[in-house]
Design a protein around this motif. Structure first.
Motif, PDB file in Angstrom:
ATOM      1  N   THR A 114       2.833   5.263  -8.051  1.00 35.53           N
ATOM      2  CA  THR A 114       1.748   4.293  -8.168  1.00 35.53           C
ATOM      3  C   THR A 114       2.286   2.898  -8.468  1.00 35.53           C
ATOM      4  O   THR A 114       3.501   2.689  -8.585  1.00 35.53           O
ATOM      5  CB  THR A 114       0.781   4.684  -9.302  1.00 35.53           C
ATOM      6  OG1 THR A 114       1.434   4.472 -10.574  1.00 35.53           O
ATOM      7  CG2 THR A 114       0.347   6.140  -9.185  1.00 35.53           C
TER       8      THR A 114
ATOM      9  N   PRO B 247      -0.224   7.726   0.366  1.00 37.03           N
ATOM     10  CA  PRO B 247      -0.957   8.620  -0.550  1.00 37.03           C
ATOM     11  C   PRO B 247      -0.268   9.966  -0.775  1.00 37.03           C
ATOM     12  O   PRO B 247      -0.595  10.670  -1.739  1.00 37.03           O
ATOM     13  CB  PRO B 247      -2.318   8.804   0.136  1.00 37.03           C
ATOM     14  CG  PRO B 247      -2.094   8.438   1.556  1.00 37.03           C
ATOM     15  CD  PRO B 247      -1.028   7.396   1.562  1.00 37.03           C
TER      16      PRO B 247
ATOM     17  N   ASP C 168      -4.812   2.696  -7.731  1.00 33.17           N
ATOM     18  CA  ASP C 168      -3.462   2.924  -8.257  1.00 33.17           C
ATOM     19  C   ASP C 168      -2.378   2.875  -7.191  1.00 33.17           C
ATOM     20  O   ASP C 168      -1.194   2.716  -7.510  1.00 33.17           O
ATOM     21  CB  ASP C 168      -3.398   4.280  -8.965  1.00 33.17           C
ATOM     22  CG  ASP C 168      -4.028   4.257 -10.347  1.00 33.17           C
ATOM     23  OD1 ASP C 168      -4.349   3.146 -10.823  1.00 33.17           O
ATOM     24  OD2 ASP C 168      -4.206   5.336 -10.942  1.00 33.17           O
ATOM     25  N   ARG C 169      -2.780   3.020  -5.921  1.00 35.42           N
ATOM     26  CA  ARG C 169      -1.807   3.035  -4.831  1.00 35.42           C
ATOM     27  C   ARG C 169      -1.600   1.652  -4.205  1.00 35.42           C
ATOM     28  O   ARG C 169      -0.845   1.518  -3.243  1.00 35.42           O
ATOM     29  CB  ARG C 169      -2.260   4.013  -3.741  1.00 35.42           C
ATOM     30  CG  ARG C 169      -2.330   5.458  -4.198  1.00 35.42           C
ATOM     31  CD  ARG C 169      -0.966   6.115  -4.281  1.00 35.42           C
ATOM     32  NE  ARG C 169      -1.075   7.560  -4.430  1.00 35.42           N
ATOM     33  CZ  ARG C 169      -0.073   8.420  -4.295  1.00 35.42           C
ATOM     34  NH1 ARG C 169       1.136   7.976  -4.026  1.00 35.42           N
ATOM     35  NH2 ARG C 169      -0.259   9.727  -4.466  1.00 35.42           N
TER      36      ARG C 169
ATOM     37  N   PRO D  92       2.049  11.220  -8.991  1.00 25.99           N
ATOM     38  CA  PRO D  92       1.941  10.294  -7.861  1.00 25.99           C
ATOM     39  C   PRO D  92       2.773   9.027  -8.093  1.00 25.99           C
ATOM     40  O   PRO D  92       2.933   8.578  -9.231  1.00 25.99           O
ATOM     41  CB  PRO D  92       0.443   9.953  -7.812  1.00 25.99           C
ATOM     42  CG  PRO D  92      -0.231  11.057  -8.564  1.00 25.99           C
ATOM     43  CD  PRO D  92       0.733  11.486  -9.620  1.00 25.99           C
TER      44      PRO D  92
ATOM     45  N   GLU E  42       0.863  -1.173   0.000  1.00 28.44           N
ATOM     46  CA  GLU E  42       0.000   0.000   0.000  1.00 28.44           C
ATOM     47  C   GLU E  42       0.905   1.231   0.000  1.00 28.44           C
ATOM     48  O   GLU E  42       1.676   1.449   0.936  1.00 28.44           O
ATOM     49  CB  GLU E  42      -0.916   0.024   1.228  1.00 28.44           C
ATOM     50  CG  GLU E  42      -1.909  -1.114   1.305  1.00 28.44           C
ATOM     51  CD  GLU E  42      -3.050  -0.982   0.304  1.00 28.44           C
ATOM     52  OE1 GLU E  42      -3.216   0.143  -0.248  1.00 28.44           O
ATOM     53  OE2 GLU E  42      -3.758  -1.971   0.088  1.00 28.44           O
ATOM     54  N   ILE E  43       0.824   2.045  -1.041  1.00 26.28           N
ATOM     55  CA  ILE E  43       1.707   3.200  -1.184  1.00 26.28           C
ATOM     56  C   ILE E  43       1.163   4.382  -0.394  1.00 26.28           C
ATOM     57  O   ILE E  43      -0.046   4.643  -0.383  1.00 26.28           O
ATOM     58  CB  ILE E  43       1.859   3.573  -2.670  1.00 26.28           C
ATOM     59  CG1 ILE E  43       2.430   2.382  -3.460  1.00 26.28           C
ATOM     60  CG2 ILE E  43       2.754   4.790  -2.843  1.00 26.28           C
ATOM     61  CD1 ILE E  43       2.404   2.582  -4.963  1.00 26.28           C
TER      62      ILE E  43
END
Length: 572
Positions: A138, A127, A176-177, A136, A124-125
């Motif tokens: 991603t 945010p 995307d994250r 960002p 989980e990137i």
């Protein structure tokens, strides 16, 4: 020294808790001279004890050839964490004991691992994580790094496919994250990957991957950004990244200056730089111990000095000759000469994978690594190299070995001069060729223009997977060029490759260590390289510099916390 996660870095070979050892007393060596694998010496200090601002000046041996450490020319120490460590994000760091720690600056939570029925890792990137242009970070950044490094596209001139070749897919998760990485073959050291992470925009195109990062770093997603590169004065300056979402850097700037290795200790004494990595250089160690206002910080890290042997050299293609050279070199005497003066236990290193202080270490050198000039002479006789007037000859040709070393590195010369004397006693003539520092790796080592050479591998907390690319069997590309990854010896076998794959896929640590030692025994028998000693992590620094020094098995992080201790307020 600076570490990479999935590969080792090469550096030209540049104390202990005995009398006169400086530092804070937290170093990685005890009274016995045995290095600790869980301690380092970096003057740890909380951020609120550091002053805001200031400059840290850091010497480099040479200008980085490429700021993309995943490209073949970018795997030198100077091109890696010394500069890019403060610019690029990583999924995991490692603490002083080498234990992986997920990085909250890049990730929103600890990644999840599933091993059955197939290995799957989900990231989980954070945010807030963005590249400098506002794009960002991603799942696509992870995807294109895998595509560039998995070894399936020869257009990418990669340093190593370690770990990435095991991956089956990298996919978008719920958004995307979220990144879902599925492995076709288990990879136990998965935490070493995406270290660091490069943007998709520069990994999509092989031309940008290979050459786009040569002149300068193309972006940042770290606490610092590039301010300038002056190739005339050989200076690189980084300043705070105003778009950084994490804790702001304590330092205003980091300045890197290229100074020849043997002059760096004078630069420290003169106040031109703030820290120097001196490794096993005893004269520098003694000098540093006498400089007022300097701490000598010491740790036992995953780094080692060695002799690499060019297996494609006509005189060394016969394994019997390579074994004879190994038996004719007294590694214990070299260790005594190089690290004995530092007060350390001068024990020769008998393993290509594990260091003396790492779990899993055993001496696999056997007969090949045992100093025995008589057996060495007998092997040379068997290979047809007969003694003639003090020099061995075959078909009228003398057995001469060209040893290439970096000209400005004293310890390298000291090692090869000892080797020259030892091998001379069994009739092998060693010629020493001192190459300019900027040419040493590019024009000699990587190009295979040497018979033997000496340098240090700067290791990682992932000993099994990180060394695989050093011993991987070279392959031919479609255009006829040879892909050696980091195998500068150009010696390998399918059996050895498979042994490393089995070890890297084993989640049971004890079993993985046993498999890795089986691979190490193969390396010794082929005499790919001759390990000499575990290179100590010795870093004299100016007093007051905090969160920096002899990192040992720790990743040099967080960069934003490196700084100068604040002066105490005067009493009113």
């Amino acid at each position: 020294m600076l570490l990479a996660g999935a590969l080792l870095l090469a550096t030209a070979c540049g104390g202990p808790d005995t009398a006169g050892v400086g530092g804070s007393g937290r170093g990685g060596f005890g009274r016995s001279g045995a290095p600790s694998a869980t301690a380092n010496d970096i003057n740890p200090m909380p951020r609120d004890r550091l002053r805001d601002g200031g400059t840290f000046t850091w010497p480099l041996d040479e200008m980085p050839a490429d700021f993309n450490l995943n490209e073949l020319d970018g795997n030198l120490q100077t091109g890696m964490w010394a500069v890019t460590g403060s610019l690029l994000p990583v999924a995991y760091n490692n603490d002083a004991a080498g234990v992986p720690v997920w990085n909250p600056d890049l990730l929103a939570s600890e990644p999840t691992l599933v091993t059955e029925p197939q290995q799957v890792v989900t990231y989980e990137i954070n945010p807030k994580a963005v590249w400098y242009d506002g794009t960002p970070i991603t799942w696509q950044d992870f995807y294109w790094q895998w595509k560039a490094l998995n070894g399936t596209n020869p257009a990418y001139r990669i340093t190593s496919a370690n770990g990435f070749e095991n991956i089956e897919s990298v996919e978008r998760g719920k958004d995307d994250r979220e990144v879902v990485v599925t492995y076709a073959r288990p990879f136990a050291d998965w935490q070493s990957l995406f270290f660091p992470l490069y943007p998709a925009s520069t990994n999509k195109d092989p031309a940008i991957f290979n050459d786009g990062w040569r002149e300068k770093p193309l972006t940042t997603a770290g606490p610092f950004k590039l301010a300038s590169i002056d190739r005339t004065t050989k200076t690189i300056t980084l300043v705070r990244n105003e778009k950084w979402w994490g804790e702001p850097a304590k330092l205003d700037r980091v300045v890197f200056r290229v100074i020849v290795p043997d002059a760096q200790i004078d630069a420290l004494a003169n106040g031109e730089v703030d820290a120097v990595d001196i490794g096993s250089n005893a004269s520098m160690y003694l000098r540093a111990s006498q400089i007022e206002g300097v701490d000598v910080r010491v740790a036992g890290g995953p780094n080692f000095s060695h002799l690499t042997i060019n297996g494609t050299s006509p005189n060394l293609s016969d394994v019997r000759v390579r074994r004879a050279l190994a038996m004719g070199i007294d590694r214990a005497a070299i260790a005594r000469a190089l690290i004995g003066p530092l007060g350390l236990d001068p024990q020769p290193l008998g393993n290509h994978v594990f260091m003396l202080n790492q779990e899993g270490y055993r001496d696999d050198s056997g007969e090949v690594g045992t100093y025995d000039p008589s057996k060495a002479a007998a092997l040379l006789d068997e290979a047809g190299w007969k003694l003639d007037g003090g020099v061995r000859k075959k078909d009228g040709r003398p057995l001469e070995i060209d040893a290439v070393i970096p000209a400005a590195t004293q310890s390298s010369r000291q090692i090869v001069e000892l080797v020259q004397n030892m091998l001379g006693q069994i009739g092998v003539r060693v010629n020493i060729d001192a190459a300019p520092g900027d040419d040493f790796f590019d024009k000699y080592v990587k190009a295979g223009q040497y018979d033997i050479t000496v340098f240090a591998w700067m290791g990682t907390p992932y000993p099994i997977s990180s060394v695989k690319s050093i011993y991987a069997m070279p392959t031919k590309n479609a255009d006829g060029t040879v892909n050696i990854q980091q195998n500068f010896a150009r010696i390998g076998s399918a059996e050895l490759d498979e042994a490393f794959l089995r070890a890297g896929a084993e989640f049971d640590r004890a079993k993985a260590q046993e498999l890795a030692n089986e691979a190490d025994a193969m390396i010794w028998q082929e005499v790919h390289s001759i390990t000499l000693y575990q290179r100590p992590d010795v870093v004299p620094t100016k007093k007051g510099l905090a969160n920096f020094g002899a990192f040992g098995f720790q990743t040099p992080w967080p960069y934003q916390d490196i700084g100068w201790v604040a002066e105490p307020e005067s009493p009113q």
